[in-house]
Scaffold this motif. Structure first.
Motif, mmCIF file in Angstrom:
data_model
loop_
_atom_site.group_PDB
_atom_site.id
_atom_site.type_symbol
_atom_site.label_atom_id
_atom_site.label_comp_id
_atom_site.label_asym_id
_atom_site.label_seq_id
_atom_site.Cartn_x
_atom_site.Cartn_y
_atom_site.Cartn_z
ATOM 1 N N LEU A 244 25.192 27.632 35.809
ATOM 2 C CA LEU A 244 26.285 28.334 36.515
ATOM 3 C C LEU A 244 27.526 27.570 36.116
ATOM 4 C CD1 LEU A 244 24.908 28.925 40.228
ATOM 5 C CD2 LEU A 244 25.325 30.574 38.428
ATOM 6 N N LEU A 245 27.591 26.427 36.196
ATOM 7 C CA LEU A 245 28.809 25.517 35.771
ATOM 8 C C LEU A 245 29.275 25.903 34.421
ATOM 9 C CD1 LEU A 245 30.742 23.368 35.786
ATOM 10 C CD2 LEU A 245 29.008 21.728 35.012
ATOM 11 N N PHE A 246 28.419 26.036 33.547
ATOM 12 C CA PHE A 246 28.944 26.404 32.188
ATOM 13 C C PHE A 246 29.244 27.802 31.636
ATOM 14 C CE2 PHE A 246 26.273 22.487 31.145
ATOM 15 C CZ PHE A 246 27.382 21.925 30.551
ATOM 16 N N ALA A 247 28.507 28.810 32.692
ATOM 17 C CA ALA A 247 29.029 30.174 32.891
ATOM 18 C C ALA A 247 30.247 30.137 33.367
ATOM 19 C CB ALA A 247 28.086 30.895 33.549
ATOM 20 N N SER A 248 30.822 29.453 34.332
ATOM 21 C CA SER A 248 32.110 29.555 34.966
ATOM 22 C C SER A 248 33.084 29.063 34.108
ATOM 23 C CB SER A 248 32.099 28.781 36.292
ATOM 24 O OG SER A 248 31.938 27.450 36.191
ATOM 25 N N LEU A 249 32.910 27.956 33.234
ATOM 26 C CA LEU A 249 33.500 27.370 32.063
ATOM 27 C C LEU A 249 33.855 28.393 31.246
ATOM 28 C CD1 LEU A 249 32.391 23.876 31.863
ATOM 29 C CD2 LEU A 249 34.509 24.287 33.001
ATOM 30 N N ALA A 250 32.616 29.090 30.798
ATOM 31 C CA ALA A 250 32.946 30.171 29.563
ATOM 32 C C ALA A 250 33.944 31.239 30.136
ATOM 33 C CB ALA A 250 31.477 30.791 29.406
ATOM 34 N N VAL A 251 33.764 31.663 31.374
ATOM 35 C CA VAL A 251 34.686 32.741 31.950
ATOM 36 C C VAL A 251 35.996 32.202 31.818
ATOM 37 C CG1 VAL A 251 35.140 34.080 33.731
ATOM 38 C CG2 VAL A 251 32.945 33.867 33.138
ATOM 39 N N ALA A 252 36.204 31.140 32.241
ATOM 40 C CA ALA A 252 37.606 30.504 32.464
ATOM 41 C C ALA A 252 38.288 30.448 30.924
ATOM 42 C CB ALA A 252 37.518 29.149 33.093
ATOM 43 N N TRP A 253 37.435 30.184 29.932
ATOM 44 C CA TRP A 253 37.839 29.971 28.601
ATOM 45 C C TRP A 253 38.407 31.398 27.939
ATOM 46 C CZ3 TRP A 253 39.293 27.396 24.387
ATOM 47 C CH2 TRP A 253 38.974 27.970 23.321
ATOM 48 N N LEU A 254 37.458 32.497 28.244
ATOM 49 C CA LEU A 254 37.503 33.759 27.946
ATOM 50 C C LEU A 254 38.860 34.534 28.396
ATOM 51 C CD1 LEU A 254 33.830 34.675 27.445
ATOM 52 C CD2 LEU A 254 35.387 34.144 25.539
ATOM 53 N N VAL A 255 39.031 34.192 29.541
ATOM 54 C CA VAL A 255 40.174 35.235 30.127
ATOM 55 C C VAL A 255 41.295 34.582 29.779
ATOM 56 C CG1 VAL A 255 41.111 35.832 32.534
ATOM 57 C CG2 VAL A 255 38.474 35.766 32.241
ATOM 58 N N PRO A 256 42.359 35.421 29.309
ATOM 59 C CA PRO A 256 43.600 34.709 28.788
ATOM 60 C C PRO A 256 44.589 34.899 29.994
ATOM 61 C CG PRO A 256 43.419 37.221 28.341
ATOM 62 C CD PRO A 256 41.909 36.755 28.588
ATOM 63 N N ALA A 257 45.648 33.993 29.911
ATOM 64 C CA ALA A 257 46.322 33.703 30.865
ATOM 65 C C ALA A 257 47.312 34.966 31.177
ATOM 66 C CB ALA A 257 47.347 32.612 30.676
ATOM 67 N N GLN A 258 47.610 35.553 30.201
ATOM 68 C CA GLN A 258 48.393 36.764 30.272
ATOM 69 C C GLN A 258 47.859 37.831 30.973
ATOM 70 O OE1 GLN A 258 51.482 35.213 29.350
ATOM 71 N NE2 GLN A 258 51.689 37.497 29.133
ATOM 72 N N ALA A 259 46.524 37.733 31.135
ATOM 73 C CA ALA A 259 45.781 39.010 31.787
ATOM 74 C C ALA A 259 45.827 38.552 33.205
ATOM 75 C CB ALA A 259 44.070 39.071 31.345
ATOM 76 N N VAL A 260 46.030 37.409 33.436
ATOM 77 C CA VAL A 260 46.144 36.887 34.934
ATOM 78 C C VAL A 260 47.528 37.322 35.294
ATOM 79 C CG1 VAL A 260 45.624 35.160 36.566
ATOM 80 C CG2 VAL A 260 44.072 35.365 34.844
ATOM 81 N N LEU A 261 48.438 36.874 34.486
ATOM 82 C CA LEU A 261 49.792 37.155 35.004
ATOM 83 C C LEU A 261 50.239 38.609 35.216
ATOM 84 C CD1 LEU A 261 51.681 34.528 32.594
ATOM 85 C CD2 LEU A 261 51.642 34.403 35.209
ATOM 86 N N SER A 262 49.376 39.458 34.654
ATOM 87 C CA SER A 262 49.786 41.013 34.366
ATOM 88 C C SER A 262 49.342 41.688 35.901
ATOM 89 C CB SER A 262 49.179 41.631 33.355
ATOM 90 O OG SER A 262 47.710 41.639 33.431
ATOM 91 N N LEU A 263 48.560 40.628 36.516
ATOM 92 C CA LEU A 263 47.879 41.350 37.730
ATOM 93 C C LEU A 263 48.888 41.438 39.031
ATOM 94 C CD1 LEU A 263 44.269 39.523 37.716
ATOM 95 C CD2 LEU A 263 45.043 41.847 37.387
ATOM 96 N N PRO A 264 48.937 41.999 39.995
ATOM 97 C CA PRO A 264 49.942 41.981 41.195
ATOM 98 C C PRO A 264 49.606 40.628 41.813
ATOM 99 C CG PRO A 264 48.070 43.701 41.368
ATOM 100 C CD PRO A 264 48.063 43.456 40.129
ATOM 101 N N PHE A 265 50.203 40.519 42.892
ATOM 102 C CA PHE A 265 50.217 38.797 43.289
ATOM 103 C C PHE A 265 48.952 38.498 43.909
ATOM 104 C CE2 PHE A 265 50.429 35.974 46.760
ATOM 105 C CZ PHE A 265 50.939 34.965 46.270
ATOM 106 N N ALA A 266 48.448 39.516 44.647
ATOM 107 C CA ALA A 266 47.086 39.437 45.304
ATOM 108 C C ALA A 266 45.937 39.346 44.361
ATOM 109 C CB ALA A 266 46.701 40.641 46.440
ATOM 110 N N GLY A 267 45.902 40.150 43.363
ATOM 111 C CA GLY A 267 44.968 40.292 42.389
ATOM 112 C C GLY A 267 45.052 38.737 41.385
ATOM 113 N N ARG A 268 46.383 38.483 41.414
ATOM 114 C CA ARG A 268 46.391 37.290 40.430
ATOM 115 C C ARG A 268 46.013 35.900 41.336
ATOM 116 N NH1 ARG A 268 52.652 35.869 39.126
ATOM 117 N NH2 ARG A 268 52.443 38.026 39.079
#
Length: 682
Positions: free
Chosen positions: A561-585
Motif C-alpha cells: 500500500l505504501l509503494f502504491a500510494s507513492l507511485a500514485v503521487a509520482w504519476l499525478v502531475p501538479a498541473q492536474a491538481v491545480l486545474s481542479l476546483p478548490f474542493a477537488g484540489r
C-alpha cells in the motif's frame, strides 16, 4: 492505582510527557523563527536549526536512562546563552556565493558563516538534547505505542500553540514566557532556582527586544519601523534585520524614470482600468495605479503587518480608496483561484527574506517566478493586457532568466528598463503591439532556463547544490557522528535499528514533499504551512491509533500500500491538481500527501511496538530524520517530484533491513503490548 517506581502514577507520566513533547516542538519552532529574525541571512538557512534540533532530540533519546541527567538539570543554560549572545553580540551569516542570490541591502559584518552557523547549530543541539532527554525519560516509562501516542499529542499541542501565537502576532517575549513556564514545570521544585536564573535572563533579553521602539512581529518577520530622516513623514521598514520597504509620497513615485511608472509608460495603449498588484506591501504600487486612473485595484500582500503599516502611515493613503480591494495571501494562489481579467498585472518587488518552514530552499515567493506562474498571469490578462515585474535583481543572469521566461510564454521579447545595481523593469504585452519599448530585452549571455513548479529555485544559477550548502551539510553530518560518540552512544548498538533510521530519513523527505505541494496548491502562507504540519501529525496519530487496535499487522500488505500510494503521487502531475476546483484540489492534495504518510507510519508504529528498546529506536529514527533533512537539498538538482523516488528507495531499504533482522513480512507478528506500566529503569 498502579504507580511507577518513582511514585508517580501513570496519568502523571502521561501529562508530563505531553508537556515535554509540547515544549520540545514549541521551542524548536520558536528558535527557527527567532534566530532567523535576529541573525541576518540565517532565515535563508533555517533548515540548519531544524537539523540541529533533530540531532539534539535524537541524542536525548539515545542516551541511556541512567546517564545524562546533567543535561536535564542544565537545559535552560544554553537556551539563555543563545538568546543573550545573539541579542548582545549580533552576528550575520555572510553571503558571498556566486551560485545563489540572497536579497539584502546591508553590509555583512560580524562573524563569517563558518563560525556563526556551527555555533548556532551546536547551541540548538544542546538545548534540544536537554529537552529531548526530559522527554525520553518519560517516554520509556510507558509502553511504546502509548508513549508515542502522547508524544504526538504533545507535538500537535506545540504546533497549534505556536500557530496561535503567529496568528496573534505575539512578540518574542510571549514565546519566551511560555517556554520558560513549561520548563519550570518540567524541571520540578528541586531545580526551580537552577532553572529560574537563566530563564529569567532569557525572558529579560526578549522583553528588551519586545519593548524596543518600532519593533513588531508578523507571521513571517521581525519588523522594524523607522521614520525617514527627511521631512516628508515617510518610513523605512526592515524585515529580519534587512532593509525591505519604504513608504514614499506620490510625487516621488511618479517622477520621471521612476521604476513605479514603467509598467504604465511602456503600455500607452492600455486602459489600466483593472490592475492586479502582487506584492502590494505598504502601498506604493497601489498609489501609482490609482494615479493612472485605475477603476479597480486588487492588492495582494502575503504579510498582513506590512499592509497595515501602509494603511496607517503611507502619505498617499492608497488603502483608504474604495477602488482598492486588499487580499492578504499568496499571489500565486490568488491567480489560481480568481476568474478576473486584468488590464495590467504587476509583480511589485516580491522578494522575501525567509524560507517556507520545512522546505530546505523554498522561499515565500518562489512559485511566483516559475514558467507556470507566468502562464497563469497571462491567462488572466485582457486581450490587450500587459504584465510587468521589477526588482533589484543583483545579477544579470537573473534578469535574463526572467526575461527569457517571459519571451517563451508570450512569444516575444519584453521591454526592459535598467537602473543601478542590476535593477530592472520587465514589461510585456499580450502582443508586441501592446507594448512600447525604449529598449527591448536582449540576453547578456547564455540564458538560464526558467524555473518551474517542480524546480522552483529562480535564484539558483545551475541545478546544483551550492558549495556553501555542501560545506555546511558535511560539517553537520561530521558533528552528528562526533556528538553521538561523545554522548556515549555506541553506534554499533544502534545498527539494529537501521530500519528505523531509514524510516526517519524517508519520512522527513515525504513531509517536505507534502509542504511544498500544499504551498503550490494553496499558497506559501504561514497558515497553509501550519495546517500541513498539523495534518501530518494527525495522520501519524491516526496510524498509531489504528495500530494500537490491531492484534496483528500484515507488513507485506502495508508495504504494498505504501509503494502504491507513492507511485500514485509520482504519476499525478501538479498541473492536474491545480486545474481542479478548490474542493477537488483540496481532496486530491490530502489524498496524495497523507496516504503515504499514513501507510508509512503504520509500518513505523508496528516496528516501534516490536522494538526491544523503543526509546533508542525512536532516537535512531530522529537521527534518520536529520539525514533526511540533509537529503532535501537534492531537490536543488532533481526537483521536488524526484524526491519521491528517493523516498521509495529509502523505504525499500528499510523494508529489506526489517526482513534481514527478522522483522519483515515473513516474521512472526508480535502482539501490541498491553497497557501495563513499564518500570523506570532508574
Amino acid at each position: 492505582m498502579k504507580r511507577t517506581e518513582s511514585g508517580r502514577n501513570v496519568s502523571s507520566v502521561r501529562w508530563r510527557l505531553v508537556l515535554a513533547s509540547t515544549t520540545m516542538l514549541f521551542v524548536e519552532l520558536a528558535l527557527i523563527r527567532w534566530a532567523g529574525a535576529n541573525v541576518v541571512h540565517l532565515s535563508y538557512f533555517s533548515n540548519f536549526i531544524l537539523l540541529g534540533s533533530f540531532l539534539g532530540i535524537g541524542i536525548g533519546f539515545l542516551i541511556p536512562a541512567a546517564r545524562g541527567q546533567w543535561l536535564k538539570r542544565w537545559t535552560p543554560v544554553p537556551l539563555a546563552l543563545l538568546v543573550v549572545l545573539v541579542r548582545e553580540y549580533p552576528v550575520q551569516v555572510r553571503q558571498s556565493s556566486s551560485e545563489v542570490i540572497y536579497f539584502t541591502a546591508v553590509k555583512a559584518t560580524g562573524l563569517p558563516e563558518w563560525v556563526t552557523l556551527p555555533a548556532i547549530f551546536l547551541l540548538t543541539a544542546v538545548i534540544m538534547a536537554g529537552i529531548g532527554k526530559i522527554t525520553a525519560d518519560l517516554f520509556r516509562q510507558l509502553p511504546s505505542l502509548d508513549a508515542y501516542r502522547y508524544d504526538l499529542l504533545g507535538s500537535i499541542t506545540g504546533s497549534v500553540s505556536f500557530a496561535a501565537l503567529s496568528w496573534l502576532r505575539a512578540p518574542s517575549v510571549a514565546w519566551g514566557l511560555l517556554a520558560a513556564a513549561a520548563l519550570l514545570v518540567l524541571g520540578g521544585r528541586r531545580n526551580t532556582l537552577l532553572y529560574g536564573i537563566p530563564l529569567t535572563a532569557m525572558v529579560a533579553a526578549l522583553f528588551l527586544e519586545t519593548t524596543t521602539s518600532g519593533i513588531s512581529w508578523s507571521p513571517y518577520y521581525k519588523i522594524e519601523l523607522k521614520p525617514s530622516t527627511t521631512a516628508n513623514r515617510t518610513y523605512r521598514i526592515a524585515a529580519n534585520g534587512v532593509p525591505h520597504q519604504s513608504t514614499a509620497p506620490l510625487p516621488v513615485l511618479m517622477r520621471e524614470n521612476s521604476p513605479y511608472r514603467q509598467a504604465y509608460d511602456r503600455t500607452p495603449r492600455n486602459p489600466h482600468k483593472r490592475v492586479l498588484v502582487i506584492g502590494a506591501g505598504n502601498g506604493n504600487d497601489v498609489a501609482v495605479a490609482l494615479a493612472h486612473g485605475a477603476e479597480r485595484v486588487d492588492a495582494v500582500e502575503i504579510d498582513p503587518r506590512l499592509q497595515e503599516i501602509g494603511a496607517d502611515l503611507h502619505p498617499a493613503k492608497p488603502y483608504d480608496d474604495p477602488r482598492v480591494h486588499v487580499h492578504i495571501g499568496d499571489g500565486r494562489a490568488f491567480l489560481e483561484r480568481t476568474d478576473t481579467e486584468y488590464d495590467l498585472i504587476v509583480l511589485a518587488l516580491p522578494d522575501s527574506l525567509t524560507l517556507v518552514a520545512g522546505a530546505s530552499n523554498l522561499r515565500l515567493e518562489s512559485y511566483l517566478f516559475t514558467r507556470e506562474a507566468f502562464e497563469a498571469a497571462r491567462d488572466h490578462l485582457a486581450p490587450d493586457g500587459a504584465f510587468a515585474m521589477y526588482n533589484y535583481y543583483r545579477k544579470s543572469w537573473l534578469v535574463d532568466r526572467f526575461a527569457g521566461g517571459l519571451d517563451e510564454v508570450y512569444g516575444h521579447a519584453p521591454c526592459i528598463t535598467t537602473f543601478k545595481r542590476n535593477a530592472a523593469v520587465l514589461v510585456t504585452g499580450m502582443t508586441p503591439a501592446d507594448q512600447s519599448c525604449e529598449q527591448t530585452w536582449r540576453p547578456s549571455g547564455a540564458v538560464p532556463p526558467a524555473a518551474t513548479d517542480d524546480h522552483p529555485f529562480p535564484y539558483l544559477l545551475h541545478r546544483t547544490v551550492p558549495t556553501l550548502y555542501l560545506g555546511a551539510l558535511g560539517a553537520i553530518l561530521l558533528v552528528t557522528l562526533l556528538s553521538v560518540r561523545l554522548a556515549g552512544v555506541r553506534i554499533r548498538s544502534t545498527v539494529r535499528y537501521t530500519d528505523m533510521f531509514l524510516l526517519g530519513a524517508a519520512f522527513m523527505l515525504l513531509e517536505t514533499k507534502s509542504v511544498t505541494g500544499f504551498a503550490l496548491y494553496f499558497g506559501t502562507t504561514w497558515l497553509v504551512n501550519a495546517l500541513v504540519f498539523f495534518g501530518v501529525l494527525v495522520a501519524v496519530l491516526a496510524a498509531v491509533e489504528v495500530r494500537r487496535r490491531l492484534r496483528r499487522v500484515n507488513q507485506l500488505l502495508l508495504q504494498l500500500l505504501l509503494f502504491a500510494s507513492l507511485a500514485v503521487a509520482w504519476l499525478v502531475p501538479a498541473q492536474a491538481v491545480l486545474s481542479l476546483p478548490f474542493a477537488g484540489r483540496l481532496a486530491a492534495a490530502i489524498a496524495l500527501a497523507f496516504a503515504p504518510i499514513f501507510c508509512a507510519n503504520l509500518i513505523f508504529s508496528d516496528r516501534l511496538a516490536q522494538a526491544a528498546d523503543p526509546t533508542s529506536a525512536f532516537g535512531a529514527n530522529l537521527l534518520g530524520a536529520l539525514t533526511g533533512g540533509a537529503l532535501e537539498y537534492l531537490a536543488l538538482v532533481t526537483g521536488y517530484q524526484a524526491l519521491l523516488l528517493v523516498v521509495a528507495v529509502l523505504y525499500l531499504g528499510a523494508c529489506v533491513a526489517m526482513r534481514v533482522a527478522g522483522r519483515g513480512p515473513g516474521a512472526r507478528p508480535a502482539p501490541v503490548p498491553d497497557e501495563k506500566v513499564v518500570l523506570d529503569p532508574k
